[in-house]
Design a protein around this motif. Structure first.
Motif, PDB file in Angstrom:
ATOM      1  N   LYS A  76     -18.754   3.748  13.291  1.00  0.00           N
ATOM      2  CA  LYS A  76     -18.797   3.698  11.828  1.00  0.00           C
ATOM      3  C   LYS A  76     -17.736   2.755  11.264  1.00  0.00           C
ATOM      4  CE  LYS A  76     -20.546   8.426  11.391  1.00  0.00           C
ATOM      5  NZ  LYS A  76     -20.207   9.832  11.036  1.00  0.00           N
ATOM      6  N   VAL A  77     -16.710   2.497  12.057  1.00  0.00           N
ATOM      7  CA  VAL A  77     -15.593   1.667  11.606  1.00  0.00           C
ATOM      8  C   VAL A  77     -15.719   0.233  12.112  1.00  0.00           C
ATOM      9  CG1 VAL A  77     -13.075   1.414  11.640  1.00  0.00           C
ATOM     10  CG2 VAL A  77     -14.107   3.695  11.539  1.00  0.00           C
ATOM     11  N   TYR A  78     -16.188   0.080  13.378  1.00  0.00           N
ATOM     12  CA  TYR A  78     -16.255  -1.239  14.000  1.00  0.00           C
ATOM     13  C   TYR A  78     -17.709  -1.663  14.216  1.00  0.00           C
ATOM     14  CZ  TYR A  78     -11.314  -0.471  15.068  1.00  0.00           C
ATOM     15  OH  TYR A  78      -9.971  -0.231  14.977  1.00  0.00           O
ATOM     16  N   ASP A  79     -17.954  -2.941  13.994  1.00  0.00           N
ATOM     17  CA  ASP A  79     -19.308  -3.487  14.115  1.00  0.00           C
ATOM     18  C   ASP A  79     -19.796  -3.452  15.562  1.00  0.00           C
ATOM     19  OD1 ASP A  79     -21.698  -4.869  13.429  1.00  0.00           O
ATOM     20  OD2 ASP A  79     -20.771  -6.744  14.090  1.00  0.00           O
ATOM     21  N   LYS A  80     -18.977  -3.975  16.490  1.00  0.00           N
ATOM     22  CA  LYS A  80     -19.367  -4.007  17.910  1.00  0.00           C
ATOM     23  C   LYS A  80     -18.218  -3.440  18.738  1.00  0.00           C
ATOM     24  CE  LYS A  80     -21.777  -7.669  19.321  1.00  0.00           C
ATOM     25  NZ  LYS A  80     -22.110  -9.090  19.605  1.00  0.00           N
ATOM     26  N   ILE A  81     -18.553  -2.529  19.668  1.00  0.00           N
ATOM     27  CA  ILE A  81     -17.515  -1.891  20.480  1.00  0.00           C
ATOM     28  C   ILE A  81     -17.823  -2.024  21.978  1.00  0.00           C
ATOM     29  CG2 ILE A  81     -16.917  -0.239  18.678  1.00  0.00           C
ATOM     30  CD1 ILE A  81     -18.423   1.907  20.250  1.00  0.00           C
ATOM     31  N   THR A  82     -16.751  -2.136  22.734  1.00  0.00           N
ATOM     32  CA  THR A  82     -16.830  -2.103  24.198  1.00  0.00           C
ATOM     33  C   THR A  82     -16.286  -0.773  24.679  1.00  0.00           C
ATOM     34  OG1 THR A  82     -16.555  -4.499  24.386  1.00  0.00           O
ATOM     35  CG2 THR A  82     -16.065  -3.184  26.343  1.00  0.00           C
ATOM     36  N   VAL A  83     -17.011  -0.131  25.584  1.00  0.00           N
ATOM     37  CA  VAL A  83     -16.627   1.189  26.090  1.00  0.00           C
ATOM     38  C   VAL A  83     -16.214   1.060  27.550  1.00  0.00           C
ATOM     39  CG1 VAL A  83     -17.332   3.577  26.408  1.00  0.00           C
ATOM     40  CG2 VAL A  83     -18.335   2.228  24.540  1.00  0.00           C
ATOM     41  N   VAL A  84     -14.961   1.366  27.843  1.00  0.00           N
ATOM     42  CA  VAL A  84     -14.458   1.382  29.227  1.00  0.00           C
ATOM     43  C   VAL A  84     -14.396   2.834  29.672  1.00  0.00           C
ATOM     44  CG1 VAL A  84     -12.559   0.779  30.760  1.00  0.00           C
ATOM     45  CG2 VAL A  84     -13.136  -0.729  28.838  1.00  0.00           C
ATOM     46  N   ILE A  85     -15.132   3.173  30.726  1.00  0.00           N
ATOM     47  CA  ILE A  85     -15.235   4.562  31.179  1.00  0.00           C
ATOM     48  C   ILE A  85     -14.353   4.778  32.398  1.00  0.00           C
ATOM     49  CG2 ILE A  85     -16.790   6.410  31.917  1.00  0.00           C
ATOM     50  CD1 ILE A  85     -19.087   4.844  30.646  1.00  0.00           C
ATOM     51  N   THR A  86     -13.370   5.691  32.287  1.00  0.00           N
ATOM     52  CA  THR A  86     -12.485   6.020  33.415  1.00  0.00           C
ATOM     53  C   THR A  86     -12.733   7.440  33.903  1.00  0.00           C
ATOM     54  OG1 THR A  86     -10.631   6.977  32.179  1.00  0.00           O
ATOM     55  CG2 THR A  86     -10.750   4.574  32.284  1.00  0.00           C
ATOM     56  N   VAL A  87     -13.860   8.027  33.485  1.00  0.00           N
ATOM     57  CA  VAL A  87     -14.111   9.457  33.682  1.00  0.00           C
ATOM     58  C   VAL A  87     -14.751   9.756  35.031  1.00  0.00           C
ATOM     59  CG1 VAL A  87     -15.315  11.463  32.716  1.00  0.00           C
ATOM     60  CG2 VAL A  87     -14.424   9.696  31.195  1.00  0.00           C
ATOM     61  N   GLY A 144      -8.560  15.670  41.023  1.00  0.00           N
ATOM     62  CA  GLY A 144      -8.876  16.697  40.040  1.00  0.00           C
ATOM     63  C   GLY A 144      -9.914  16.163  39.071  1.00  0.00           C
ATOM     64  N   THR A 145      -9.591  16.188  37.787  1.00  0.00           N
ATOM     65  CA  THR A 145     -10.491  15.614  36.786  1.00  0.00           C
ATOM     66  C   THR A 145     -10.113  14.172  36.446  1.00  0.00           C
ATOM     67  OG1 THR A 145      -9.110  16.531  35.022  1.00  0.00           O
ATOM     68  CG2 THR A 145     -10.994  17.852  35.736  1.00  0.00           C
ATOM     69  N   LEU A 146      -9.111  13.637  37.138  1.00  0.00           N
ATOM     70  CA  LEU A 146      -8.706  12.248  36.921  1.00  0.00           C
ATOM     71  C   LEU A 146      -9.681  11.338  37.658  1.00  0.00           C
ATOM     72  CD1 LEU A 146      -6.374  10.586  35.588  1.00  0.00           C
ATOM     73  CD2 LEU A 146      -5.311  10.553  37.852  1.00  0.00           C
ATOM     74  N   GLY A 147     -10.398  10.478  36.916  1.00  0.00           N
ATOM     75  CA  GLY A 147     -11.473   9.706  37.523  1.00  0.00           C
ATOM     76  C   GLY A 147     -11.110   8.317  37.965  1.00  0.00           C
ATOM     77  N   ALA A 148      -9.963   7.779  37.533  1.00  0.00           N
ATOM     78  CA  ALA A 148      -9.596   6.414  37.883  1.00  0.00           C
ATOM     79  C   ALA A 148      -8.089   6.320  38.065  1.00  0.00           C
ATOM     80  CB  ALA A 148     -10.054   5.449  36.787  1.00  0.00           C
ATOM     81  N   ASN A 149      -7.675   5.341  38.883  1.00  0.00           N
ATOM     82  CA  ASN A 149      -6.238   5.101  39.037  1.00  0.00           C
ATOM     83  C   ASN A 149      -5.800   4.005  38.061  1.00  0.00           C
ATOM     84  OD1 ASN A 149      -6.845   2.590  40.235  1.00  0.00           O
ATOM     85  ND2 ASN A 149      -6.930   3.506  42.269  1.00  0.00           N
ATOM     86  N   SER A 150      -4.531   3.696  38.072  1.00  0.00           N
ATOM     87  CA  SER A 150      -3.985   2.743  37.116  1.00  0.00           C
ATOM     88  C   SER A 150      -4.617   1.361  37.255  1.00  0.00           C
ATOM     89  CB  SER A 150      -2.466   2.639  37.298  1.00  0.00           C
ATOM     90  OG  SER A 150      -1.923   1.639  36.475  1.00  0.00           O
ATOM     91  N   ASP A 151      -4.781   0.905  38.486  1.00  0.00           N
ATOM     92  CA  ASP A 151      -5.365  -0.427  38.707  1.00  0.00           C
ATOM     93  C   ASP A 151      -6.797  -0.493  38.208  1.00  0.00           C
ATOM     94  OD1 ASP A 151      -3.022  -1.333  39.854  1.00  0.00           O
ATOM     95  OD2 ASP A 151      -3.657  -0.873  41.909  1.00  0.00           O
ATOM     96  N   GLN A 152      -7.561   0.582  38.415  1.00  0.00           N
ATOM     97  CA  GLN A 152      -8.945   0.604  37.943  1.00  0.00           C
ATOM     98  C   GLN A 152      -9.006   0.571  36.418  1.00  0.00           C
ATOM     99  OE1 GLN A 152     -10.053   4.174  40.139  1.00  0.00           O
ATOM    100  NE2 GLN A 152     -11.413   2.997  41.471  1.00  0.00           N
ATOM    101  N   VAL A 153      -8.096   1.294  35.776  1.00  0.00           N
ATOM    102  CA  VAL A 153      -8.055   1.307  34.312  1.00  0.00           C
ATOM    103  C   VAL A 153      -7.743  -0.087  33.776  1.00  0.00           C
ATOM    104  CG1 VAL A 153      -6.800   2.168  32.294  1.00  0.00           C
ATOM    105  CG2 VAL A 153      -7.431   3.739  34.128  1.00  0.00           C
ATOM    106  N   LEU A 154      -6.730  -0.745  34.323  1.00  0.00           N
ATOM    107  CA  LEU A 154      -6.331  -2.064  33.827  1.00  0.00           C
ATOM    108  C   LEU A 154      -7.393  -3.116  34.105  1.00  0.00           C
ATOM    109  CD1 LEU A 154      -2.518  -2.155  34.702  1.00  0.00           C
ATOM    110  CD2 LEU A 154      -3.588  -1.812  32.477  1.00  0.00           C
ATOM    111  N   GLU A 155      -8.056  -3.021  35.264  1.00  0.00           N
ATOM    112  CA  GLU A 155      -9.128  -3.978  35.549  1.00  0.00           C
ATOM    113  C   GLU A 155     -10.290  -3.783  34.572  1.00  0.00           C
ATOM    114  OE1 GLU A 155     -11.531  -5.728  39.404  1.00  0.00           O
ATOM    115  OE2 GLU A 155     -11.452  -3.552  39.114  1.00  0.00           O
ATOM    116  N   GLY A 156     -10.596  -2.508  34.264  1.00  0.00           N
ATOM    117  CA  GLY A 156     -11.643  -2.230  33.290  1.00  0.00           C
ATOM    118  C   GLY A 156     -11.287  -2.766  31.910  1.00  0.00           C
ATOM    119  N   LEU A 157     -10.019  -2.610  31.529  1.00  0.00           N
ATOM    120  CA  LEU A 157      -9.545  -3.129  30.251  1.00  0.00           C
ATOM    121  C   LEU A 157      -9.709  -4.648  30.185  1.00  0.00           C
ATOM    122  CD1 LEU A 157      -7.860  -2.702  27.571  1.00  0.00           C
ATOM    123  CD2 LEU A 157      -5.852  -3.143  28.983  1.00  0.00           C
ATOM    124  N   LYS A 158      -9.265  -5.354  31.222  1.00  0.00           N
ATOM    125  CA  LYS A 158      -9.351  -6.814  31.239  1.00  0.00           C
ATOM    126  C   LYS A 158     -10.803  -7.282  31.177  1.00  0.00           C
ATOM    127  CE  LYS A 158      -5.202  -7.077  34.122  1.00  0.00           C
ATOM    128  NZ  LYS A 158      -4.709  -7.374  35.499  1.00  0.00           N
TER     129      LYS A 158
END
Length: 517
Positions: free
Chosen positions: A403-414, A473-487
């Motif tokens: 509702k706020v942004y026209d186009k969004i990118t979704v990075v899933i770490t779940v 546990g419920t943590l689905g990604a490590n730090s490197d995976q999160v940053l690569e997804g962000l980039k």
């Protein structure tokens, strides 16, 4: 004093000569019990087999000045203790329990809860979504009104299950506002709320988001019904836009206060009614909205109703039994309107806080870290994170951001607690609402590989590290995976990037540091 004697503990005072020895002081429950005893004027000593270096929560004891024996259980500890409090996890047949019985009188955690009462107004909050925000906002309102809420004090620990809320209710403070969760087992929420001894409760909603393959939705909802049942003769505040919640309420005998939102357009959903029929819901957010069933269950006109919503600017009008008020939030999104109204109702109906203090507190509330949290803008793309980890919660978050942004990118770490089906549903929600999707976790990558047409069209962008099977546990990604997804996500032509999941929140500092590299 030996173990054959009946445990008879009077309410202690500052002159009490008894010594309360707490074993397992490095653990969460024993740590809380030690602080609770000290808050009630008891003389406490503590011990643990763990050395100081691995005692994670010692910082919570700094202001208490409790004598501690770490790395061992010395004989002096047993000799000094009048009462000994073992951790609840200690088995009855253990050698340590036998030693305690030989040295003094056992005082269990349950004994402590019966002896030491909260002695303050106690409110419990439960529901599938919105518990944390509602709890945090209500405590913020209380503080601004000069009331000190009890705090368990553990960093990075939600603390809404097991013995934590009941003991937290007994810590020093003017009021107790407690988030109460469930392990999903019949009876566990009933026991939890009985231990907390609340005078008022809030039910935010009930959705099938925390289910695994061993539970069906109505069984899970029945567990939340244990909470509703407890408040038969007390005040209960409910989201009456949710048919599952309102269907649990005994409208004839319960003292209920209802709240809801005058909005529609999210879509049509379906929920099972308690009569067994399927109800069509004209949804405001997932699982809540306008509904009626042939059995007579119908969405009532709420006592507190949010109208004239300007969600993207955090504004709405609130119809109340005492007249209309204008509400301004710093938060955005319809889900936060629900959270805010629930907190408002509790603040005025239960804590009797003046309207002006409530409204000022709502306007100054910054939100809960990790809940649609703006981090920074990078190359004209706003980067946000959200702790969302279940399908309904993620759908709500994405709809509000859209509702706020026209186009969004979704990075899933779940990595969904519901397994493969949850992973698939989360990806489907992201594809339905988002413009680009980056599956950064192994679980989301596995779900994405079934969607070849979206991969070939460029709507799904795959990363290399998502092939690594990481899950803790419920943590689905490590730090490197999160940053690569962000980039990878920042390569997309979007105005905002939302990084979803526990890992997004856990590695927030890494995301912030990456900006400055």
């Amino acid at each position: 004093m030996n173990s054959s004697e009946k445990t008879d503990v009077n309410h202690p005072n500052q002159n009490d000569s008894n010594v309360y020895g707490v074993i397992g002081i490095c653990g969460v429950v024993s740590n809380l019990i030690a602080r609770m005893l000290m808050d009630h004027g008891c003389h406490v000593i503590g011990t643990d087999l763990h050395p100081k270096e691995v005692c994670e929560y010692l910082y919570t004891l700094e202001e208490y000045n409790i004598p501690l024996s770490l790395s061992e259980h010395p004989e002096s500890f047993f000799n000094k203790s009048t009462y000994i409090v073992p951790p609840p996890s200690l088995h009855e047949d253990s050698k340590l329990i036998k030693k305690i019985k030989d040295c003094g009188t056992i005082l269990t955690v349950e004994d402590c809860l019966k002896i030491f009462k909260p002695e303050k107004p106690v409110l419990c909050i439960t529901g599938t979504n919105g518990k944390t925000t509602t709890t945090t906002l209500l405590k913020h309102i209380c503080r601004n009104a000069g009331l000190k809420p009890t705090e368990h004090g553990f960093r990075n620990l939600q603390g809404n299950i097991d013995y934590i809320p009941p003991v937290q209710a007994r810590l020093k403070g003017d009021v107790a506002v407690l988030e109460t969760g469930t392990f999903g087992q019949t009876g566990d929420l009933k026991i939890m709320v009985e231990r907390c001894e609340p005078d008022c409760g809030i039910v935010t909603n009930i959705n099938p988001d925390h289910l695994d393959e061993n539970h069906d939705f109505m069984s899970y909802a029945s567990i939340k019904g244990e909470f509703v049942e407890f408040f038969k003769n007390k005040t209960l505040i409910v989201n009456s836009d949710d048919p599952t919640v309102f269907g649990l309420v005994d409208q004839d005998s319960q003292d209920i206060v209802t709240f809801g939102v005058d909005s529609s357009g999210s879509g049509i959903g379906f929920k099972q009614c308690w009569c067994g029929r399927e109800i069509k819901v004209d949804e405001t957010i997932t699982g809540s909205g306008f509904y009626s069933c042939e059995c007579g269950l119908i969405r009532p006109e709420p006592d507190y109703l949010a109208t004239d919503l300007d969600e993207s600017n955090g504004k709405f009008a609130l119809k109340t039994p005492d007249g209309d008020v204008k509400v301004q939030m710093k938060l955005i999104g319809l889900h936060n309107v629900y959270n805010t109204v629930g907190a408002y109702v509790a603040a005025i109906e239960f804590f009797k806080i003046p309207v002006d203090k409530i409204l000022n507190s709502i306007e100054s509330f910054e939100g809960v870290p990790g809940r649609i949290e703006y981090l920074y803008s990078y190359n004209k793309i706003d980067i946000l994170i959200d702790y969302g980890h279940n399908p309904a919660g993620i759908e709500t978050v994405l709809r509000e951001i859209k509702k706020v942004y026209d186009k969004i990118t979704v990075v899933i770490t779940v990595s969904s607690e519901s397994g493969y089906s949850g992973d698939d549903e989360i990806l489907e929600k992201a594809l339905e609402i988002g413009d680009f999707v980056v599956p950064a976790s192994f679980a989301s990558r596995r779900a994405a590989e079934k969607q070849e047409r979206y991969i070939s069209s460029g709507k799904i962008l795959l990363t290399d590290l998502s092939l690594v099977n990481f899950k803790k546990g419920t943590l689905g990604a490590n730090s490197d995976q999160v940053l690569e997804g962000l980039k990878k996500g920042l390569e997309c032509d979007a105005s905002a990037l939302i990084c979803l999941g526990e890992a997004a929140f856990k590695y927030k500092e890494n995301i912030l540091k990456w900006r400055d590299l």
